[in-house]
Write an enzyme that holds these catalytic residues in place. Structure first.
Site, PDB file in Angstrom:
ATOM      1  CG  HIS A 124     -13.677  -3.578  -6.883  1.00  0.00           C
ATOM      2  ND1 HIS A 124     -13.997  -3.942  -5.598  1.00  0.00           N
ATOM      3  CD2 HIS A 124     -14.836  -3.674  -7.603  1.00  0.00           C
ATOM      4  CE1 HIS A 124     -15.286  -4.252  -5.522  1.00  0.00           C
ATOM      5  NE2 HIS A 124     -15.811  -4.099  -6.725  1.00  0.00           N
TER       6      HIS A 124
ATOM      7  NE  ARG B 202      12.000  18.694  12.825  1.00  0.00           N
ATOM      8  CZ  ARG B 202      12.301  19.898  13.324  1.00  0.00           C
ATOM      9  NH1 ARG B 202      11.961  20.993  12.648  1.00  0.00           N
ATOM     10  NH2 ARG B 202      12.946  20.012  14.466  1.00  0.00           N
TER      11      ARG B 202
ATOM     12  CB  CYS C 239       2.203  -4.335   3.023  1.00  0.00           C
ATOM     13  SG  CYS C 239       2.115  -6.135   2.969  1.00  0.00           S
TER      14      CYS C 239
ATOM     15  CB  CYS D 280       5.316  -2.455  -2.780  1.00  0.00           C
ATOM     16  SG  CYS D 280       4.251  -1.845  -4.096  1.00  0.00           S
ATOM     17  CG  ASP D 281       1.110  -7.641  -5.410  1.00  0.00           C
ATOM     18  OD1 ASP D 281       1.423  -7.379  -6.586  1.00  0.00           O
ATOM     19  OD2 ASP D 281       0.215  -8.456  -5.120  1.00  0.00           O
TER      20      ASP D 281
END
Length: 264
Positions: free
Chosen positions: A51, A126, A146, A168-169
């Site tokens: 989506h 950096r 997340c 992480c899903d």
């Protein structure tokens, strides 16, 4: 996006059953990395329809510094509803941390403006980093970040980004996260007169929820198709002035969507 399917297979083959905050249960691995060359196409999963409206509006919402779902609702996006309170508030989540990180002395740091200036003035630094993991405000957030920490890198006229995602899903969340940060790299590169380089995704607790197993099995039967291409329709005055209409995805030919429940 074969490497995304390979990650699914790895979690299924090597994952450890774990309990989790939502009570759903997962198969989980720890530590995984994927690299996407943004010159070779826009990394939008093709083995199910994503989506895109939600992905774009969520990113614009983050960049606006907003933490209430009203903007999302105005644009028919409901992906944050499960965590919002009765007033639509989520606490000091991504938008607040990206645009107005609170300091002990009362100052607020606009991290997005800061990294844009660093990329212009010190592209070899950096320290070109944005963090959403504000330890002092975690307990006020409806959901702890997340995708928590990302760094930019410039080489040979190309802008790259690496994200560290602490949780992480893989089935529902990861396709959104990859596409969202790829969008951000394209936007920033345009503003800085750079080409896009790589998006590097690094995952911590990388998991499949127990109620996503049938959907994952279905997705793994499908062959990936050619990646689409992102076209930015105009160049706004700043990174904060993009609109939904500015993003054109050409050649996106996904397999049908696969519905799955969100673990809250």
């Amino acid at each position: 996006m074969k490497q995304y399917l390979d990650l699914m297979r790895k979690v299924l083959a090597e994952g450890t059953p774990k309990a989790d905050r939502t009570g759903t249960g997962t198969l989980s691995i720890f530590g995984h990395q994927m690299r996407f060359n943004l010159q070779q196409g826009f990394p939008l999963v093709t083995t199910k329809k994503c989506h895109l409206r939600s992905i774009i509006h969520e990113l614009l919402w983050f960049l606006n510094g907003e933490t209430n779902v009203s903007y999302l609702h105005e644009n028919n996006v409901t992906i944050w509803d499960e965590w919002a309170d009765d007033n639509g508030d989520l606490g000091p989540v991504y938008g607040k941390q990206w645009r107005a990180w609170g300091c002990a002395d009362g100052r607020q740091v606009d991290q997005i403006s800061q990294v844009m200036e660093q990329l212009r003035q010190e592209p070899d630094s950096r320290r070109i980093i944005v963090s959403a993991w504000n330890v002092g405000e975690l307990d006020q957030m409806a959901l702890a970040p997340c995708h928590a920490f990302f760094q930019f890198y410039v080489a040979d006229g190309r802008l790259s980004c690496q994200l560290y995602q602490r949780s992480c899903d893989v089935f529902l969340g990861l396709p959104f996260n990859i596409a969202s940060y790829a969008l951000l790299v394209h936007m920033m590169a345009q503003q800085l007169d750079l080409q896009v380089g790589d998006f590097v995704w690094t995952g911590g607790d990388t998991h499949l929820y127990s109620n996503h197993m049938e959907q994952t099995a279905l997705q793994l039967t499908r062959e990936p198709r050619a990646l689409p291409r992102l076209v930015l329709a105009r160049r706004p005055a700043s990174i904060f002035d993009y609109r939904f209409e500015d993003f054109i995805i050409e050649g996106y030919d996904p397999h049908p969507a696969i519905k799955a429940p969100v673990a809250v």
